[in-house]
Design a protein around this motif. Structure first.
Motif, PDB file in Angstrom:
ATOM      1  N   ASP A  42       1.919  -8.657  -8.219  1.00 33.71           N
ATOM      2  CA  ASP A  42       2.745  -9.553  -7.375  1.00 33.71           C
ATOM      3  C   ASP A  42       2.623  -9.330  -5.862  1.00 33.71           C
ATOM      4  N   ASP A  69       3.275 -11.339 -11.304  1.00 32.39           N
ATOM      5  CA  ASP A  69       2.704 -10.020 -11.583  1.00 32.39           C
ATOM      6  C   ASP A  69       1.381 -10.120 -12.331  1.00 32.39           C
ATOM      7  N   SER A  75       4.524  -1.910 -13.497  1.00 27.07           N
ATOM      8  CA  SER A  75       5.818  -2.598 -13.473  1.00 27.07           C
ATOM      9  C   SER A  75       5.651  -4.069 -13.842  1.00 27.07           C
ATOM     10  N   LYS A  80      11.900  -3.356 -18.459  1.00 31.60           N
ATOM     11  CA  LYS A  80      12.152  -3.996 -17.173  1.00 31.60           C
ATOM     12  C   LYS A  80      12.643  -5.414 -17.434  1.00 31.60           C
ATOM     13  N   TYR A 132      16.424  -8.122  -8.037  1.00 31.20           N
ATOM     14  CA  TYR A 132      15.216  -7.746  -7.287  1.00 31.20           C
ATOM     15  C   TYR A 132      15.062  -8.545  -5.990  1.00 31.20           C
ATOM     16  N   PHE A 159      14.102  -6.780  -2.629  1.00 27.35           N
ATOM     17  CA  PHE A 159      12.755  -6.186  -2.722  1.00 27.35           C
ATOM     18  C   PHE A 159      11.701  -7.260  -2.454  1.00 27.35           C
ATOM     19  N   ARG A 160      11.923  -8.447  -2.989  1.00 25.86           N
ATOM     20  CA  ARG A 160      10.951  -9.531  -2.764  1.00 25.86           C
ATOM     21  C   ARG A 160      10.980  -9.953  -1.301  1.00 25.86           C
ATOM     22  N   LYS A 214      10.117 -14.968 -13.830  1.00 26.26           N
ATOM     23  CA  LYS A 214       9.279 -13.987 -14.531  1.00 26.26           C
ATOM     24  C   LYS A 214       9.714 -13.795 -15.984  1.00 26.26           C
ATOM     25  N   GLN A 249       9.015 -10.405 -18.115  1.00 27.18           N
ATOM     26  CA  GLN A 249      10.113  -9.427 -18.008  1.00 27.18           C
ATOM     27  C   GLN A 249      11.159  -9.734 -19.089  1.00 27.18           C
ATOM     28  N   LYS A 288      15.030  -0.551 -15.855  1.00 35.47           N
ATOM     29  CA  LYS A 288      15.220  -1.217 -14.573  1.00 35.47           C
ATOM     30  C   LYS A 288      15.772  -2.606 -14.775  1.00 35.47           C
ATOM     31  N   VAL A 333      17.857  -0.577  -8.215  1.00 33.72           N
ATOM     32  CA  VAL A 333      16.967  -1.497  -7.498  1.00 33.72           C
ATOM     33  C   VAL A 333      17.595  -2.028  -6.212  1.00 33.72           C
ATOM     34  N   SER A 334      16.773  -2.809  -5.510  1.00 30.40           N
ATOM     35  CA  SER A 334      17.136  -3.288  -4.177  1.00 30.40           C
ATOM     36  C   SER A 334      18.469  -4.030  -4.153  1.00 30.40           C
ATOM     37  N   TYR A 384      16.904   3.849  -3.192  1.00 35.82           N
ATOM     38  CA  TYR A 384      16.724   3.737  -1.735  1.00 35.82           C
ATOM     39  C   TYR A 384      17.696   4.657  -1.009  1.00 35.82           C
TER      40      TYR A 384
END
Ligand code: PBG
Length: 346
Positions: free
Chosen positions: A139, A147, A183, A213, A219, A222-223, A236, A240, A267, A292-293, A332
């Motif tokens: 991705d 991905d 991932s 996942k 997410y 993060f994107r 996805k 996913q 995740k 995650v983000s 993070y």
């Protein structure tokens, strides 16, 4: 009988319950609480995800992830140096691919001189004792943000994608990666990557599969960080996992272990503690979790409004992962948590 009645009357007069067991006794003092604590967070459990960009002296904040920045390699070295100094065992690398290098086939993923491989070489030479985790998925490199490879009718191709993932994994292994972390959620990629690594004498390169996942809305930030969100056509959900499912996560983990995964990942994290717990109890293998983000963004937004106490909430969420059975946590908040742990030890 008369004596018992008298004792009961005595307690009643003092307004006391007749209790032999009082669970609060073990909570009465800080030292008792320390002795009976069942789980503890350690800096040894933390993995810091980092974003690298091309160029020099580049520092780009990510709006939806306050406190997280994309850094050019010269600045990244100081940031990672802080993590190393605090005792964090490993970092997870996420390079930002410039838009002009993104193509439908994601070929840049396997370029031995791409930013990922240059990040690996730079950090390995600076910090030989630090573990490096490399994301394996297309991705960041595809112009459509998926991905995997996309057929004209929109189908995400599995086996063709695995071929590219193997080339991507080998490029990272040759550059010096320690743990490959696929991932992408294609079927069969763990076995294919393991075989290719072994054929090229990379027997000690570990694989941490993102085994469970989920197709998650967490997410989003993060994107933003990788500039992949705006490109993504559709979602996805054909690769996913469905957030409705638990048993399916166990099947995914079982397959990845058969194919040679050394560690497995769940995740996102906080909304999926039940999955972490079931995976750890079922397989008793190293089980990682990714806070995650979107989870980070959520906590930081509440803390910025003083609706939650940042330090307390960071430590409570990380401890909850340990309680669920996680062995290591990608977060993070790794640096702030390591600093808080150091303060607590005083
Ligand atoms: C890419 C990848 C994603 C994350 C890690 N690797 C995004 C996605 O699958 O869309 C998300 C990490 C985060 O949200 O912090 N395959």
């Amino acid at each position: 009988a008369a004596a018992i009645d008298a004792a009961a009357a005595d307690l009643a007069a003092k307004r006391q319950l007749s209790l032999r067991m009082r669970p609060r006794r073990n909570r009465a003092d800080a030292w008792t609480r320390r002795l009976v604590a069942e789980n503890r967070l350690s800096t040894d459990d933390l993995i810091l995800p980092i974003f690298s960009v091309d160029g020099e002296n580049r520092r780009e904040p990510i709006a939806s992830m306050p406190g997280v920045e994309r850094l050019s390699l010269d600045l990244l070295v100081a940031h990672v140096g802080e993590a190393v100094e605090l005792g964090i065992p490993a970092v997870a690398l996420f390079p930002v691919t410039p838009i002009d290098l993104k193509t439908p086939d994601g070929a840049e993923a396997a370029n031995p001189d791409n930013l990922m491989c240059r990040t690996i070489r730079t950090l390995k030479s600076q910090f030989p004792e630090l573990g490096l985790v490399g994301d394996v998925a297309l991705d960041p490199y595809t112009s459509h943000g998926h991905d995997g490879l996309v057929r004209e009718d929109g189908v995400i191709l599995n086996d063709e994608t695995v071929e590219v993932l193997v080339a991507q994994a080998l490029a990272q292994a040759d550059a010096g990666i320690d743990i490959l972390a696929p991932s992408d959620m294609m079927d069969g990629r763990i076995g294919a990557i393991r075989d290719a690594l072994d054929a090229r004498d990379h027997q000690l390169v570990r694989i941490c599969s993102y085994a469970a996942k989920y197709a998650s809305a967490f997410y989003g930030p993060f994107r933003d960080a990788l500039n992949t969100g705006g490109l993504l056509k559709g979602d996805k959900r054909t690769y996913q996992m469905d957030p409705a499912n638990t048993d399916e996560a166990l099947r995914e983990v079982a397959l990845d272990l058969q194919e040679g995964a050394d560690m497995v990942m769940v995740k996102p994290g906080m909304p999926y503690l039940d999955i972490v717990s079931r995976v750890k109890q079922t397989f008793a293998v190293p089980t990682f979790v990714y806070q995650v983000s979107g989870e980070y963004a959520m906590l930081k937004a509440a803390a910025a409004n003083s609706w939650l106490d940042n330090d307390k909430i960071v430590m409570e969420t990380l401890l909850a992962f340990k309680r669920a059975g996680a062995d290591a946590i990608l977060t993070y908040s790794a640096i702030e948590a390591a600093k808080l742990l150091r303060q607590m030890r005083g």
